[in-house]
Design a protein around this motif. Structure first.
Motif, short mmCIF file in Angstrom:
data_model
loop_
_atom_site.label_atom_id
_atom_site.label_comp_id
_atom_site.label_asym_id
_atom_site.label_seq_id
_atom_site.Cartn_x
_atom_site.Cartn_y
_atom_site.Cartn_z
N LEU A 152 -14.04 -2.04 7.41
CA LEU A 152 -13.02 -0.98 7.46
C LEU A 152 -11.62 -1.48 7.15
O LEU A 152 -10.63 -0.92 7.60
N HIS A 153 -11.53 -2.56 6.41
CA HIS A 153 -10.26 -3.11 5.93
C HIS A 153 -9.30 -3.46 7.07
O HIS A 153 -8.11 -3.61 6.85
N ALA A 167 -10.59 0.62 -3.23
CA ALA A 167 -11.64 0.72 -2.22
C ALA A 167 -11.11 1.43 -0.97
O ALA A 167 -11.79 2.28 -0.38
N GLN A 214 -12.40 5.04 0.45
CA GLN A 214 -12.84 5.17 1.83
C GLN A 214 -12.02 6.23 2.56
O GLN A 214 -12.57 7.03 3.31
N SER A 241 -7.29 4.44 6.99
CA SER A 241 -8.68 4.86 6.83
C SER A 241 -9.48 4.57 8.09
O SER A 241 -10.44 5.27 8.39
N LEU A 269 -11.76 7.34 9.88
CA LEU A 269 -13.18 7.11 10.16
C LEU A 269 -13.47 7.25 11.65
O LEU A 269 -14.52 7.75 12.04
N SER A 271 -13.34 9.80 4.06
CA SER A 271 -13.07 10.11 5.46
C SER A 271 -12.42 11.48 5.62
O SER A 271 -12.77 12.24 6.52
N ALA A 273 -14.60 -3.44 2.86
CA ALA A 273 -14.88 -2.02 3.10
C ALA A 273 -15.78 -1.83 4.32
O ALA A 273 -15.54 -0.94 5.15
#
Length: 110
Positions: A66-67, A93, A97, A2, A6, A101, A63
């Motif tokens: 952005l993990h 989550a 996300q 993710s 992003l 994205s 989150a």
């Protein structure tokens, strides 16, 4: 994954604006540091049987960060690694996300 999706969304927005890029990178670094501190605090509170940080807060911080370092912190602190319900919430989550994205990516590039 993710994080990469992003990043692909931010590239057209940031363009050649290095100041904005540095602000975004700095914010991500600060959010990751904050997330690490909160995970360590929750682990310490768990050992002392003191008031804990809510799981919703841990998921939200993950989150926002952005993990990117969540799983590393979990394994280094040995915190929340055996709690299946937390793992499922974290996975959900990440999936949300990532889905958002992909939708944004398709909207921008297709």
């Amino acid at each position: 994954m993710s994080l990469i999706a992003l990043a692909m969304l931010f590239i057209p927005i940031l363009g050649n604006n290095m100041t904005l890029l540095l602000i975004v990178i700095g914010a991500l670094i600060l959010l990751n540091i904050l997330m690490c501190v909160v995970f360590y605090k929750d682990k310490s509170s768990a050992k002392k049987e003191a008031q804990r940080v809510p799981e919703k807060t841990l998921i939200l911080l993950s989150a926002l960060a952005l993990h990117s370092t969540t799983h590393l912190v979990m394994h280094f602190t040995r915190h929340k690694t055996n709690k299946v319900s937390f793992q499922v919430k974290l996975l959900m989550a990440i999936a949300i996300q990532f889905t958002l994205s992909v939708i944004g990516f398709v909207h921008i590039y297709v």
